[in-house]
Write a protein that holds these residues in place. Structure first.
Motif, PDB file in Angstrom:
ATOM      1  N   SER A  97      27.230  26.595   6.333  1.00 12.71           N
ATOM      2  CA  SER A  97      27.275  27.352   5.082  1.00 12.71           C
ATOM      3  C   SER A  97      28.681  27.396   4.480  1.00 12.71           C
ATOM      4  O   SER A  97      28.842  27.854   3.356  1.00 12.71           O
ATOM      5  N   ARG A  98      29.682  26.917   5.197  1.00 11.50           N
ATOM      6  CA  ARG A  98      31.060  26.946   4.691  1.00 11.50           C
ATOM      7  C   ARG A  98      31.433  25.600   4.084  1.00 11.50           C
ATOM      8  O   ARG A  98      31.826  24.674   4.759  1.00 11.50           O
ATOM      9  N   TRP A  99      31.257  25.516   2.772  1.00 10.73           N
ATOM     10  CA  TRP A  99      31.607  24.310   2.032  1.00 10.73           C
ATOM     11  C   TRP A  99      33.091  24.338   1.713  1.00 10.73           C
ATOM     12  O   TRP A  99      33.626  25.352   1.300  1.00 10.73           O
ATOM     13  N   LEU A 100      33.737  23.209   1.866  1.00 11.20           N
ATOM     14  CA  LEU A 100      35.105  23.074   1.386  1.00 11.20           C
ATOM     15  C   LEU A 100      35.102  22.470  -0.011  1.00 11.20           C
ATOM     16  O   LEU A 100      35.813  22.916  -0.895  1.00 11.20           O
ATOM     17  N   ARG A 101      34.301  21.432  -0.172  1.00  9.75           N
ATOM     18  CA  ARG A 101      34.164  20.801  -1.485  1.00  9.75           C
ATOM     19  C   ARG A 101      32.888  19.977  -1.513  1.00  9.75           C
ATOM     20  O   ARG A 101      32.428  19.507  -0.475  1.00  9.75           O
ATOM     21  N   ALA A 102      32.338  19.828  -2.706  1.00 14.71           N
ATOM     22  CA  ALA A 102      31.131  19.022  -2.879  1.00 14.71           C
ATOM     23  C   ALA A 102      31.115  18.471  -4.298  1.00 14.71           C
ATOM     24  O   ALA A 102      31.629  19.087  -5.229  1.00 14.71           O
ATOM     25  N   ALA A 103      30.511  17.288  -4.444  1.00 13.33           N
ATOM     26  CA  ALA A 103      30.434  16.654  -5.758  1.00 13.33           C
ATOM     27  C   ALA A 103      29.239  15.711  -5.805  1.00 13.33           C
ATOM     28  O   ALA A 103      28.734  15.269  -4.772  1.00 13.33           O
ATOM     29  N   ASN A 104      28.794  15.446  -7.020  1.00 12.84           N
ATOM     30  CA  ASN A 104      27.774  14.439  -7.277  1.00 12.84           C
ATOM     31  C   ASN A 104      28.468  13.220  -7.873  1.00 12.84           C
ATOM     32  O   ASN A 104      29.417  13.356  -8.650  1.00 12.84           O
ATOM     33  N   VAL A 105      27.990  12.045  -7.535  1.00 11.12           N
ATOM     34  CA  VAL A 105      28.527  10.806  -8.104  1.00 11.12           C
ATOM     35  C   VAL A 105      27.755  10.538  -9.390  1.00 11.12           C
ATOM     36  O   VAL A 105      26.527  10.453  -9.376  1.00 11.12           O
ATOM     37  N   VAL A 106      28.486  10.441 -10.512  1.00  8.76           N
ATOM     38  CA  VAL A 106      27.868  10.307 -11.832  1.00  8.76           C
ATOM     39  C   VAL A 106      28.442   9.091 -12.567  1.00  8.76           C
ATOM     40  O   VAL A 106      29.482   8.554 -12.192  1.00  8.76           O
ATOM     41  N   LYS A 107      27.735   8.696 -13.630  1.00 13.87           N
ATOM     42  CA  LYS A 107      28.205   7.568 -14.443  1.00 13.87           C
ATOM     43  C   LYS A 107      29.194   8.023 -15.511  1.00 13.87           C
ATOM     44  O   LYS A 107      30.127   7.316 -15.842  1.00 13.87           O
ATOM     45  N   ARG A 108      28.931   9.214 -16.090  1.00 15.49           N
ATOM     46  CA  ARG A 108      29.756   9.741 -17.177  1.00 15.49           C
ATOM     47  C   ARG A 108      30.237  11.147 -16.828  1.00 15.49           C
ATOM     48  O   ARG A 108      29.513  11.912 -16.197  1.00 15.49           O
ATOM     49  N   PRO A 109      31.433  11.521 -17.266  1.00 23.50           N
ATOM     50  CA  PRO A 109      31.978  12.836 -16.928  1.00 23.50           C
ATOM     51  C   PRO A 109      31.113  14.013 -17.402  1.00 23.50           C
ATOM     52  O   PRO A 109      31.148  15.078 -16.798  1.00 23.50           O
ATOM     53  N   ALA A 110      30.333  13.831 -18.438  1.00 24.07           N
ATOM     54  CA  ALA A 110      29.515  14.929 -18.958  1.00 24.07           C
ATOM     55  C   ALA A 110      28.261  15.189 -18.121  1.00 24.07           C
ATOM     56  O   ALA A 110      27.585  16.189 -18.324  1.00 24.07           O
ATOM     57  N   GLN A 111      27.954  14.307 -17.198  1.00 21.85           N
ATOM     58  CA  GLN A 111      26.754  14.470 -16.379  1.00 21.85           C
ATOM     59  C   GLN A 111      27.023  15.411 -15.212  1.00 21.85           C
ATOM     60  O   GLN A 111      28.122  15.441 -14.667  1.00 21.85           O
ATOM     61  N   TYR A 112      25.975  16.156 -14.826  1.00 25.70           N
ATOM     62  CA  TYR A 112      26.055  16.994 -13.635  1.00 25.70           C
ATOM     63  C   TYR A 112      25.457  16.258 -12.439  1.00 25.70           C
ATOM     64  O   TYR A 112      25.978  16.302 -11.340  1.00 25.70           O
ATOM     65  N   ILE A 113      24.338  15.585 -12.682  1.00 25.59           N
ATOM     66  CA  ILE A 113      23.722  14.713 -11.682  1.00 25.59           C
ATOM     67  C   ILE A 113      23.415  13.382 -12.352  1.00 25.59           C
ATOM     68  O   ILE A 113      23.398  13.283 -13.568  1.00 25.59           O
ATOM     69  N   CYS A 114      23.165  12.385 -11.531  1.00 24.45           N
ATOM     70  CA  CYS A 114      22.907  11.059 -12.079  1.00 24.45           C
ATOM     71  C   CYS A 114      21.948  10.317 -11.155  1.00 24.45           C
ATOM     72  O   CYS A 114      22.128  10.322  -9.942  1.00 24.45           O
ATOM     73  N   PHE A 115      20.949   9.716 -11.741  1.00 23.05           N
ATOM     74  CA  PHE A 115      20.080   8.816 -10.980  1.00 23.05           C
ATOM     75  C   PHE A 115      20.621   7.408 -11.155  1.00 23.05           C
ATOM     76  O   PHE A 115      20.646   6.885 -12.261  1.00 23.05           O
ATOM     77  N   TRP A 116      21.088   6.829 -10.056  1.00 22.74           N
ATOM     78  CA  TRP A 116      21.575   5.459 -10.065  1.00 22.74           C
ATOM     79  C   TRP A 116      20.383   4.554  -9.823  1.00 22.74           C
ATOM     80  O   TRP A 116      19.595   4.787  -8.922  1.00 22.74           O
ATOM     81  N   GLY A 117      20.251   3.525 -10.620  1.00 22.82           N
ATOM     82  CA  GLY A 117      19.136   2.597 -10.468  1.00 22.82           C
ATOM     83  C   GLY A 117      18.267   2.610 -11.712  1.00 22.82           C
ATOM     84  O   GLY A 117      18.745   2.833 -12.824  1.00 22.82           O
ATOM     85  N   ALA A 118      16.996   2.382 -11.510  1.00 25.52           N
ATOM     86  CA  ALA A 118      16.060   2.262 -12.629  1.00 25.52           C
ATOM     87  C   ALA A 118      15.913   3.591 -13.363  1.00 25.52           C
ATOM     88  O   ALA A 118      15.725   4.630 -12.727  1.00 25.52           O
TER      89      ALA A 118
END
Length: 167
Positions: A97-118
């Protein structure tokens, strides 16, 4: 592919057809393999918690570094569309439960999440193997960015911060 997790994942991919198999193989060969060479290992349980099983449609990689555990999750589409989301995080060992840091890999800076692929709207039959290879190559280029984030918290335009906390 000899372990049971690999066999279960391969069976799940085959249920999605040739396009999903091609996509997941490209991701494993081009993105996951270099991460395994950098000390990550594929796991079946999140943070070594016996009650928190990794779903068969995910590739979960973890590595221990002192009191920290780095994690990268490739979360493939639950409807077996050739796409995935990528989440990276760092937590304190022994306390999931102790997160230090977390991120999603996105295509554009304005995205929060991103589906890579189709894209969701594209019929699977129109997604070509060359598209899978191109997506995997683009993600391979982002591996150093992911590793820098895990090591020192440095963000880039392709990472969207989801959590951060100092120990």
């Amino acid at each position: 592919m000899g372990t049971s997790i690999d066999k279960h994942f391969a069976a799940w991919c085959r249920l999605g057809g040739a396009r999903l198999v091609e996509f997941t193989m490209a991701i494993q060969d081009v993105v996951v393999a270099p991460l395994l060479e950098r000390g990550f290992r594929r796991v079946t349980r999140y943070m070594e918690d016996p009650s928190d099983v990794v779903p068969v449609r995910q590739i979960r990689l973890e590595r221990s570094r002192g009191e920290k555990i780095d994690g990268i999750t490739f979360n493939f589409d639950k409807y077996r569309h050739p796409s995935c989301q990528i989440h990276i995080e760092q937590r304190i060992k022994g306390d999931a439960s102790r997160w230090l840091r977390a991120a999603n890999v996105v295509k554009r800076p304005a995205q929060y999440i991103c589906f890579w692929g189709a894209p969701w709207w594209l019929p699977k039959r129109l997604w070509m193997p060359s598209h899978s290879r191109k997506t995997a190559q683009r993600l391979h280029e982002l591996v150093p960015v992911m590793l820098v984030f895990l090591e020192d918290g440095q963000l880039s335009r392709n990472l969207r911060l989801t959590a951060t906390r100092e120990p």
